[in-house]
Design a protein around this motif. Sequence first.
Motif, mmCIF file in Angstrom:
data_model
loop_
_atom_site.group_PDB
_atom_site.id
_atom_site.type_symbol
_atom_site.label_atom_id
_atom_site.label_comp_id
_atom_site.label_asym_id
_atom_site.label_seq_id
_atom_site.Cartn_x
_atom_site.Cartn_y
_atom_site.Cartn_z
ATOM 1 N N LYS A 40 0.822 -1.217 0.000
ATOM 2 C CA LYS A 40 0.000 0.000 0.000
ATOM 3 C C LYS A 40 0.850 1.258 0.000
ATOM 4 N N SER A 132 -11.780 -7.671 9.733
ATOM 5 C CA SER A 132 -11.662 -6.214 9.593
ATOM 6 C C SER A 132 -12.424 -5.739 8.356
ATOM 7 N N GLY A 171 -10.261 2.385 7.124
ATOM 8 C CA GLY A 171 -10.152 1.452 8.250
ATOM 9 C C GLY A 171 -9.324 0.233 7.891
ATOM 10 N N GLY A 173 -7.888 -1.693 4.006
ATOM 11 C CA GLY A 173 -7.947 -1.639 2.539
ATOM 12 C C GLY A 173 -8.992 -2.578 1.963
ATOM 13 N N HIS A 232 2.063 -6.065 4.095
ATOM 14 C CA HIS A 232 2.027 -4.909 3.186
ATOM 15 C C HIS A 232 3.336 -4.115 3.301
ATOM 16 N N ALA A 320 -4.151 -14.284 3.215
ATOM 17 C CA ALA A 320 -2.810 -14.234 3.808
ATOM 18 C C ALA A 320 -2.816 -15.102 5.050
HETATM 19 C C1 DP6 Z 1 -4.102 -10.873 1.432
HETATM 20 O O1 DP6 Z 1 -7.009 -5.208 3.929
HETATM 21 O O2 DP6 Z 1 -6.295 -6.774 5.752
HETATM 22 O O3 DP6 Z 1 -6.313 -10.364 2.128
HETATM 23 O O4 DP6 Z 1 -5.298 -2.455 4.620
HETATM 24 O O5 DP6 Z 1 -3.670 -3.152 6.367
HETATM 25 O O6 DP6 Z 1 -6.115 -3.509 6.733
HETATM 26 P P1 DP6 Z 1 -4.986 -3.413 5.721
HETATM 27 O O7 DP6 Z 1 -4.816 -4.860 5.085
HETATM 28 P P2 DP6 Z 1 -5.909 -5.892 4.616
HETATM 29 O O8 DP6 Z 1 -5.062 -6.757 3.561
HETATM 30 C C2 DP6 Z 1 -5.683 -7.763 2.823
HETATM 31 C C3 DP6 Z 1 -4.664 -8.610 2.185
HETATM 32 C C4 DP6 Z 1 -5.199 -9.834 1.459
HETATM 33 C C5 DP6 Z 1 -5.530 -9.512 0.015
HETATM 34 C C6 DP6 Z 1 -6.821 -8.797 -0.265
HETATM 35 O O9 DP6 Z 1 -7.795 -8.908 0.480
HETATM 36 O O10 DP6 Z 1 -6.844 -8.142 -1.328
#
Ligand code: DP6
Length: 368
Positions: A40, A132, A171, A173, A232, A320
């Motif tokens: 990000k 989240s 909050g 991504g 990230h 992840a």
């Molecule tokens: C691998 O949205 O949980 O699920 O922005 O820091 O809250 P933050 O991260 P987050 O990252 C998701 C990563 C993922 C890939 C995706 O959902 O696109």
Amino acid sequence: MAVMTTFNKVKSFDVESLVQMGSIHVSAPSNIALVKYWGKKLDQRPCNPSLSMTLEKSRTYLSLEFTGRSYLKDELIQIDYFFEGERNDSFSQKIHKYLSILAPSECPYLPYFDLKISSYNTFPHSAGIASSASSMAAIAYALVLLEQQVFSLSDSQENQFKRISHLARLGSGSASRSIEGPYCQWGLDSQGFGNDDYAVGVTQIHSLFNQMNDSILIIDDQVKAVSSTQGHQLMENHPYREARFARAESRVRVLKTILEQGDWKQFCELVEGDALELHGLMMSSTPAYILMRPKTLEAIEKIQWFQKKTSPMLTFTLDAGANLHVLYPQSVTQLVKDFLESELSPLCVEGRMIHDSAGLGLRLETGL
Ligand code: DP6
């Protein structure tokens, strides 16, 4: 910000007009990325566009009660938070932090409200489904409904979705994509579609992909050794950074054509490729780490065997974490479920699987 102009009313207001009470009940789904957001920029903007399938059953239900005042209190954000009927300090701190991020520039009215939020998730905390995404989207939705009520706004659904997605993004991504269904794109692609600020629905969908199932195999229910937020960050100096972002961007474009044309074989190749690439990025980070477990690999091999020997109509992706999402169209539900029960449930913690499907996004509810 161009799309937010209709929300200017929420930024210049007469404090007396905020003295109102109300309650709002909503639910928001989780989502599973088919092309992943991994890396990000500032303000939680993505380094590449991502495209996800919205889930139906895996949701956060949330009630927001608000009481407005014409004066401020010492502690600017006043919130009482209950998770599953009980106070929960760690979630409460997260929400407090989120509202504190929104208050200065996005929602300056927030310090004039006493807020009570109660929520629960339909999926267990340990299921490896990112809570989240659904919880931030549910809060953002409730806030936008509060704004509409308090400031008497009437906006198009499109603008309302943009605002919700935009606030949800701040909050988490991936929460920006928990808005519409069955598919959402977040991030601008090289064809000029999409936006880094908020997600938009992908609407040209072949009937094959309209009714998809997602069975989530709970292979590991422990807290992950490395969080997505840390993941990230590790993309910042990643040796394959630029190649990854270019590849993901091109995959998002190709995936849209696949979704439109209904090409199952290409869908599997692309979705599996992006999931394994995500984990390859973790294994080639500094420090390197592995979130898949031996049983994740065992499950993937069984799926590949089934694809070859019985039916190609199922595929998989990974978040992840160690848990697998098995995707298949509704037409093969029985065949695939029998296989999951007999071959893959023994690999899951206490045989646990969550059978979900593609859904339609945010929902107004009548109560918790
Ligand atoms: C691998 O949205 O949980 O699920 O922005 O820091 O809250 P933050 O991260 P987050 O990252 C998701 C990563 C993922 C890939 C995706 O959902 O696109």
